[in-house]
Structure formats: C-alpha cells, structure tokens
Scaffold this active site. Structure first.
Site, PDB file in Angstrom:
ATOM      1  N   SER A 270     -32.417  14.151  39.291  1.00  0.00           N
ATOM      2  CA  SER A 270     -32.558  13.090  39.767  1.00  0.00           C
ATOM      3  C   SER A 270     -33.846  13.178  40.820  1.00  0.00           C
ATOM      4  O   SER A 270     -34.101  14.223  41.427  1.00  0.00           O
ATOM      5  CB  SER A 270     -31.259  12.838  40.938  1.00  0.00           C
ATOM      6  OG  SER A 270     -31.654  12.045  42.153  1.00  0.00           O
TER       7      SER A 270
ATOM      8  N   ASP B 269     -32.092   7.058  40.529  1.00  0.00           N
ATOM      9  CA  ASP B 269     -30.896   6.848  41.390  1.00  0.00           C
ATOM     10  C   ASP B 269     -31.162   5.558  41.874  1.00  0.00           C
ATOM     11  O   ASP B 269     -31.813   5.335  42.888  1.00  0.00           O
ATOM     12  CB  ASP B 269     -30.576   7.783  42.371  1.00  0.00           C
ATOM     13  CG  ASP B 269     -29.800   8.939  42.137  1.00  0.00           C
ATOM     14  OD1 ASP B 269     -29.939  10.116  42.202  1.00  0.00           O
ATOM     15  OD2 ASP B 269     -28.736   8.611  41.459  1.00  0.00           O
TER      16      ASP B 269
ATOM     17  N   HIS C 254     -29.365   5.072  36.847  1.00  0.00           N
ATOM     18  CA  HIS C 254     -27.905   5.219  37.483  1.00  0.00           C
ATOM     19  C   HIS C 254     -27.854   4.022  38.360  1.00  0.00           C
ATOM     20  O   HIS C 254     -28.277   4.114  39.665  1.00  0.00           O
ATOM     21  CB  HIS C 254     -27.902   6.518  38.245  1.00  0.00           C
ATOM     22  CG  HIS C 254     -26.466   6.871  38.692  1.00  0.00           C
ATOM     23  ND1 HIS C 254     -26.264   7.874  39.580  1.00  0.00           N
ATOM     24  CD2 HIS C 254     -25.252   6.132  38.784  1.00  0.00           C
ATOM     25  CE1 HIS C 254     -24.801   7.692  39.932  1.00  0.00           C
ATOM     26  NE2 HIS C 254     -24.472   6.587  39.638  1.00  0.00           N
TER      27      HIS C 254
ATOM     28  N   GLY D 154     -24.612   7.726  47.128  1.00  0.00           N
ATOM     29  CA  GLY D 154     -25.326   6.951  48.043  1.00  0.00           C
ATOM     30  C   GLY D 154     -26.247   7.956  48.846  1.00  0.00           C
ATOM     31  O   GLY D 154     -27.636   7.286  48.877  1.00  0.00           O
TER      32      GLY D 154
ATOM     33  N   ASP E 169     -22.616  14.565  38.326  1.00  0.00           N
ATOM     34  CA  ASP E 169     -23.771  14.161  39.104  1.00  0.00           C
ATOM     35  C   ASP E 169     -23.205  14.327  40.605  1.00  0.00           C
ATOM     36  O   ASP E 169     -22.279  13.716  41.019  1.00  0.00           O
ATOM     37  CB  ASP E 169     -24.264  12.911  39.056  1.00  0.00           C
ATOM     38  CG  ASP E 169     -25.301  12.358  39.976  1.00  0.00           C
ATOM     39  OD1 ASP E 169     -25.752  11.248  39.742  1.00  0.00           O
ATOM     40  OD2 ASP E 169     -25.562  12.938  40.809  1.00  0.00           O
ATOM     41  N   GLY E 170     -23.957  15.057  41.437  1.00  0.00           N
ATOM     42  CA  GLY E 170     -23.461  15.157  42.800  1.00  0.00           C
ATOM     43  C   GLY E 170     -23.302  16.756  43.115  1.00  0.00           C
ATOM     44  O   GLY E 170     -22.174  17.281  42.791  1.00  0.00           O
ATOM     45  N   GLY E 171     -24.179  17.277  43.898  1.00  0.00           N
ATOM     46  CA  GLY E 171     -23.830  18.558  44.396  1.00  0.00           C
ATOM     47  C   GLY E 171     -23.926  19.767  43.440  1.00  0.00           C
ATOM     48  O   GLY E 171     -23.496  20.805  43.349  1.00  0.00           O
TER      49      GLY E 171
ATOM     50  N   GLY F 125     -30.289  17.283  42.043  1.00  0.00           N
ATOM     51  CA  GLY F 125     -31.414  16.708  42.797  1.00  0.00           C
ATOM     52  C   GLY F 125     -31.971  17.556  43.786  1.00  0.00           C
ATOM     53  O   GLY F 125     -32.982  18.585  43.538  1.00  0.00           O
ATOM     54  N   SER F 126     -31.085  17.605  44.796  1.00  0.00           N
ATOM     55  CA  SER F 126     -31.665  18.722  45.847  1.00  0.00           C
ATOM     56  C   SER F 126     -31.708  19.952  45.397  1.00  0.00           C
ATOM     57  O   SER F 126     -32.664  21.217  45.739  1.00  0.00           O
ATOM     58  CB  SER F 126     -30.694  18.583  47.252  1.00  0.00           C
ATOM     59  OG  SER F 126     -29.337  18.710  46.812  1.00  0.00           O
TER      60      SER F 126
HETATM   61  C1  DX5 Z   1     -25.634  10.385  44.792  1.00  0.00           C
HETATM   62  C2  DX5 Z   1     -26.703  10.627  43.998  1.00  0.00           C
HETATM   63  C3  DX5 Z   1     -26.939  12.215  44.082  1.00  0.00           C
HETATM   64  C4  DX5 Z   1     -28.146  12.448  43.137  1.00  0.00           C
HETATM   65  C5  DX5 Z   1     -28.223  14.028  42.878  1.00  0.00           C
HETATM   66  O1  DX5 Z   1     -25.586   8.734  44.981  1.00  0.00           O
HETATM   67  O2  DX5 Z   1     -26.556   9.945  42.489  1.00  0.00           O
HETATM   68  O3  DX5 Z   1     -25.755  12.714  43.292  1.00  0.00           O
HETATM   69  O4  DX5 Z   1     -28.231  11.930  41.927  1.00  0.00           O
HETATM   70  O5  DX5 Z   1     -28.139  14.478  44.393  1.00  0.00           O
HETATM   71  P1  DX5 Z   1     -27.966  16.032  44.559  1.00  0.00           P
HETATM   72  O6  DX5 Z   1     -28.042  16.831  43.310  1.00  0.00           O
HETATM   73  O7  DX5 Z   1     -28.961  16.452  45.788  1.00  0.00           O
HETATM   74  O8  DX5 Z   1     -26.467  16.267  45.132  1.00  0.00           O
END
Ligand code: DX5
Length: 230
Positions: free
Chosen positions: A15, A42, A73, A149, A182-184, A204-205
């Site tokens: 992301s 995103d 997304h 978000g 997706d997410g964490g 992402g992070s």
């Molecule tokens: C949530 C976003 C995040 C992003 C990835 O709204 O969709 O999930 O893509 O973020 P990380 O990998 O930092 O959780």
C-alpha cells in the site's frame, strides 16, 4: 502419486499509504525495483472511512513511471460513480467494499464491463456470506485484517477463521479467485494469514518501515508467507 508440492504463490502488494507523497513516482519506482507484485492505492473518501487520500489524477501521474499493475482499494461510498475514472487512470483491478455496495452484483459486473478485474473487500465484521451469491463475478476477495481507514493498525488475528473459510470455499468450488489480506501485515503476522490460506498480502507500514529497506522487506515477507503456506 506424490504430487509436486508447488509453493503457494505469495504476492506482495504494498500500500502506498505510508509513502512520501511528495515523491510518489519515485516511491513507486523503488517498489518496482524491490520486486513487489502490484501496487495498492488506498482510496478513501472521508465518508465510508474517516480518512481522505488519493484521486485518479494522482494515480495516473505514477502510472506513467512504472510498469507494475495497479489496484485501487476503493474505500468509498458509491464506487459505481467513478469506476471508469480508475480504469482510465491505469488501475487494472478495482476492489470495492461489500458494505458500500447496495447492488454489489451490478457493481462487480460494471467493473468487468469497464475493463478491469473485479475485487470485493470485507470489513472485519462482515461475514463471508455477503459474497456467497456473487462469486461468479469476483476475481479477487480481500479480507480486511484491520478496520479500514488508516495504516499502521494492529493485525486482527480473529480474522484468520474467515480467511480459512474463504480458502475452503474457493478451493472446494474450484473458483479462480485470488485471496488477499490487508491490514497489519508484517513479519510477525504474515505467517498466520498465509497458514489460513491467503496468497496475496497487502502491507504498508511494515514494508516502508523495514530496517533493511524495501527489497529486504519484500524478500522477508514473501519468504515467511511461502514457508507458512507449505
Ligand atoms: C486500511 C488500509 C491499510 C493499508 C495497509 O484502511 O487499507 O490496511 O492498506 O496498512 P498497514 O500495512 O500499515 O496496516
């Protein structure tokens, strides 16, 4: 006969939410060099989710500088109103949220008619049943492992049974549907998602913050996912 054990694919899809927005094109080029499989934009409208991010013109500006496929997304209310704009901007995969589409069957068909592959995302509270009657129109299923978000949130391991149920559904019915999470997603969490059956991982992070840099991060995440999926 012993079947050839082919490692499940482990697609790493960054992301660009944590990227340096002042150098987005260069950031996309760095991701391409690092060996990622696709780039996720995103898209947030400040209504379906509290945050506000990219429009199609921002995506189009980076389209010109890399060859990687783009996925949008769409964390937006009423995605039907802008499907064509994301395709024109250079996205080959459009992911809408089941929760934002009162006519999901029509929306998924419209994505394909627009010339893109169709994806549907499920928020943590949304059951897999929400897509039970549209799977023939789905090319990718995205199981959210955070509430959408913002980046940098904690991975919700409680989503792993949903990931596993989606994996079983896809395999038992012989569907050609890519299963993404997706997410964490990071070095400490990707194995759980992969073991549950996900084969595409949006991070992402964890990637942008990886100590050894993007290429090392991609290698680390992909390796952990393949190892966990055996
Ligand atoms: C949530 C976003 C995040 C992003 C990835 O709204 O969709 O999930 O893509 O973020 P990380 O990998 O930092 O959780």
């Amino acid at each position: 006969m012993v079947s050839d054990m082919v490692a499940a694919p482990a697609r790493i899809v960054p992301s660009v939410l944590p990227a340096d927005f002042a150098r987005m094109g260069e950031e996309c080029q760095a991701l391409e060099k690092a060996g990622v499989d696709r780039i996720q934009w995103d898209v947030m409208d400040g209504h379906f989710v509290p945050n506000l991010t990219f429009g199609p013109d921002v995506v189009a500006a980076s389209r010109a500088v890399v060859d990687l496929p783009f996925e949008a997304h769409l964390m937006v209310t009423n995605p039907d109103a802008s499907l064509d704009r994301w395709v024109v901007a250079g996205c080959s995969l459009l992911i809408v949220h089941a929760e934002a589409c009162p006519h999901l069957h029509r929306t998924l068909a419209a994505i394909r008619e627009a010339g893109a592959s169709s994806g549907v995302a499920l928020n943590p509270a949304t059951p897999l049943d929400a897509v039970a009657h549209v799977l023939d129109l789905v090319d990718l299923l995205l199981v959210m492992t955070v509430n959408p978000g913002f980046g940098g949130q904690r991975y919700l391991a409680t989503m792993e049974p949903k990931i596993a149920a989606a994996r079983r559904l896809i395999d038992q019915r012989g569907l050609d549907i890519e299963l993404e999470v997706d997410g964490g997603i990071g070095p400490e969490t990707i194995a759980g998602a992969a073991a549950a059956g996900a084969t595409t991982f949006c991070a992402g992070s964890a990637l942008f913050g990886f100590d050894g840099g993007l290429e090392a991060g991609v290698t680390e995440l992909r390796g952990r996912a393949i190892q966990a999926a055996r």
